[in-house]
Design an enzyme around this catalytic site. Sequence first.
Site, short mmCIF file in Angstrom:
data_model
loop_
_atom_site.label_atom_id
_atom_site.label_comp_id
_atom_site.label_asym_id
_atom_site.label_seq_id
_atom_site.Cartn_x
_atom_site.Cartn_y
_atom_site.Cartn_z
CG ASP A 15 -1.52 0.70 -4.86
OD1 ASP A 15 -0.85 -0.24 -4.37
OD2 ASP A 15 -1.97 0.66 -6.01
CG ASP A 21 -3.81 3.92 -6.06
OD1 ASP A 21 -4.77 3.15 -6.15
OD2 ASP A 21 -2.70 3.70 -6.57
CE LYS A 40 -3.37 -2.22 -4.78
NZ LYS A 40 -3.98 -2.49 -6.10
CG ASP A 89 -6.54 1.06 -8.21
OD1 ASP A 89 -7.30 0.07 -8.26
OD2 ASP A 89 -5.31 0.95 -8.22
CG ASP A 90 -6.20 0.02 -4.31
OD1 ASP A 90 -7.15 -0.74 -4.06
OD2 ASP A 90 -5.31 -0.26 -5.13
#
EC number: 4.2.2.2
Length: 410
Positions: free
Chosen positions: A219, A191, A271, A215-216
């Site tokens: 997070d 992330d 997230k 990914d994010d």
Amino acid sequence: MMGKSVWVFAALFPAVLAADIYVSPDGSDDAAGTIDAPLQSIQLAVDQATAGSTIYLRGGTYTPTSNIQITKSGTASAPYVLRAYEGESVIIDGEELPGTPADLDASLDNADRGILHIQDAEYWEFYDLELINGPYGVYARDASNNHYERITTRNNYETGFQLQGESSNNVVLYLDSYGNRDPRKNGESADGFACKEGSGEGNILRGARLWNNVDDGLDLWYAVNPVHPRISANTSREFKSAVTIEDTIAWGNGFNRWDFTPFEGDGNGFKLGGGDDTDIGPADHIITNCIAFSNAKDGFTDNSQPGNFVLTRNTAWDNTAVGFKFGTAVATLTGNIAASNGEAPTSLSDEQISDGNSWDGDEDWDDGSFVSVDVSLVQGERNADGTIEPSGFLLPADGEEIGATTDWSA
């Protein structure tokens, strides 16, 4: 009488015990560590520093073969400082460190995580450093009361900046974290910024830009079976305390730019929880004046976190799935905007408290609802103080005071 004189001298002149240290890629570890005779090793400077010392890194690229371990603490009145010297560009390239990259499905020992590995260390300040190609950029564990400002973490082989464990009262200001990926997990966990596996009040992320991570963008999930000598191999933990997130922008996360097969990246902008259902506890996160755009999944999601969130004047635009997705947290949503998201503006359970948001009115929001949708307005170089230029990006064209603004001084 002499004892009293010594005490007075020490009280008046404490700085003599905390000399500044200079380091240069062209220095020598046999040198004195002065501006005219700098050291070469950042680790040696860290080891020699005493509380109150400032370590100045001269411009250039540093290529350590072992990561920089920071494991001692300053005090509130005498912090350690690690910073670039007077506006010079400092890059610390971790390509020669273990885990760059680790093999597919391989583990990465706790001690090897991070170009900067900060553990059990308090009262450190870090300024104007660029960390690239490392096994994480910054990895801070059980580390509290630290300050990070104008840090860039890019193209690392795990998360750019990770805060973990029993960590509290940390401030991360004006972080740029982008292009981070994890070949050992095919995109599952790298992330831009992550705060995971622990607890601690008072952690703040402000003025960050998190983009093009595998990914994010951000997070707050936790990982199962963390590698740490004080944690059972069968234990999993999320970050169970409130995190404050302000003036932060996440975009372009979760796309497979590295041709990982199979691809495991998620692609949320923010997230805000998740993990093992048997171990989730409420964390009352506060998200203010943030923007999520053009991410591969949702803009803002609780991801099964059951806390009481407060989201004020945030904007989710052009995300592939949902703008704001909250089903397990109870979020108080005020003055937020969701527009041009692929699946729906929102997905909110009945428990959510929603007032004065774009979806609470009769207007249909789309690209034409904004002064500008020119993404270049939030990209590119920052100002010297770390802010970005205020602009009309995603401001309501009708002047309504809802949604995020790029005027971070407001």
